[in-house]
Design a protein around this motif. Structure first.
Motif, PDB file in Angstrom:
ATOM      1  N   SER A  47       0.847  -1.210   0.000  1.00 33.40           N
ATOM      2  CA  SER A  47       0.000   0.000   0.000  1.00 33.40           C
ATOM      3  C   SER A  47       0.871   1.244   0.000  1.00 33.40           C
ATOM      4  N   ASP A 175      -6.297  -0.680  -4.195  1.00 30.83           N
ATOM      5  CA  ASP A 175      -5.692  -1.311  -3.018  1.00 30.83           C
ATOM      6  C   ASP A 175      -6.665  -2.330  -2.425  1.00 30.83           C
ATOM      7  N   GLU A 176      -6.470  -3.582  -2.755  1.00 30.01           N
ATOM      8  CA  GLU A 176      -7.353  -4.673  -2.313  1.00 30.01           C
ATOM      9  C   GLU A 176      -8.830  -4.319  -2.515  1.00 30.01           C
TER      10      GLU A 176
HETATM   11 MG    MG Z   1      -1.993  -2.634   2.424  1.00 30.20          MG
END
Ligand code: MG
Ligand code: ATP
Length: 254
Positions: A47, A175-176
């Motif tokens: 991240s 991000d995910e």
């Molecule tokens: Mg992360």
């Protein structure tokens, strides 16, 4: 030096949170209209690295960054860089769907209105087009003026993607984006991303190995702030060169 092959180039990026070095010299380039997956165990810096690409770490106090990141050949950490413009061109989607507490329509129109667009017919058209591209139009077309918070998590995430698309980015950082969603919603988003690849460059952090292998062209494996290995997704998942990559993808740690 210009290199037209890449839309984003990063070179020897180090990032410190206070004294803690979270990225330890990462160099990674991204080709236009490809999907790159960033994988690796929790805390390895995925991240953090993603946020260096549109200067989202600027918003975190006591962060120091060295090295270079270029977007379309321009140094993004130059004082001349307009970060608002940068974040329009390099948009971001987060793990938890984060619609504003407004209507679905207003969520997608928001960036256009902020940018000063007043032509209602034009805004309507962009809202519709963005919701279609984000594969959520059929779900919401009859309730555009209902709160976005009344939607399911998967629908909310697709509205958030539509919100990013409305401001015409060329790169989308994710991000995910499906980790909070059920498998059916996740599959819808994966299919949408494959569709969007025609027009956008995407970089996606995922803990889901199947997802990385289904949708990405390239995969980068991070460990402890280092980029351990980068290559074509098929190669990384079938013939990794590094032992750490092999251990991770075969589930021996992480
Ligand atoms: Mg992360
Ligand atoms: N805002 C912050 N302030 C201080 N340290 C941070 C911050 N965000 C991340 N870190 C630290 O930086 C390192 C990398 O974190 P990062 O969130 O980038 O990892 P990640 O690979 O995304 O992990 P995950 O898979 O759990 O999301 C970790 O040691 C983390 O504790």
């Amino acid at each position: 030096m210009s290199n037209e092959k890449f839309i984003i180039e990063s070179n020897d990026v180090h990032l410190y949170y206070g004294k803690n070095e979270a990225l330890k010299g990462v160099s990674l380039n991204f080709k236009p209209k490809e999907i790159t997956a960033l994988i690796g165990p929790s805390g390895c810096g995925k991240s953090t690295f993603l946020r260096t690409l549109n200067r989202m770490n600027d918003l975190i106090p006591d962060v120091t960054i060295t090295g270079n990141v270029k977007f379309e050949d321009k140094e993004i950490y130059s004082p001349k860089m307009d970060t608002v413009e940068l974040r329009k061109k390099v948009g971001m989607v987060f793990q938890q769907p984060n619609p504003f507490p407004f209507s679905i329509y207003e969520n997608v129109a928001y960036g256009l209105k902020i940018a000063g667009m007043k032509d209602k017919a034009k805004i309507d058209a962009i809202v519709e087009e963005s919701l279609k591209k984000a594969a959520v139009w059929e779900d919401v077309k009859d309730k555009l003026h209902k709160s976005a918070l009344s939607l399911s998590g998967g629908q909310q995430q697709r509205v958030c993607i539509a919100r990013v698309l409305a401001i015409e980015p060329s790169v989308i950082l994710l991000d995910e984006p499906t980790s909070a969603l059920d498998p059916i919603s996740s599959a819808k988003i994966e299919n949408m991303l494959l569709e969007l690849k025609k027009d956008y460059t995407m970089i996606i952090v995922t803990h889901n190995m199947q997802q990385a292998s289904r949708i990405s062209d390239n995969t980068a494996f991070f460990l402890n702030g280092h980029l351990i290995e980068y290559g074509e997704t098929r190669q990384i998942f079938t013939r990794p060169k590094e032992k750490e990559t092999d251990d991770y993808i075969s589930g021996r740690f992480g």
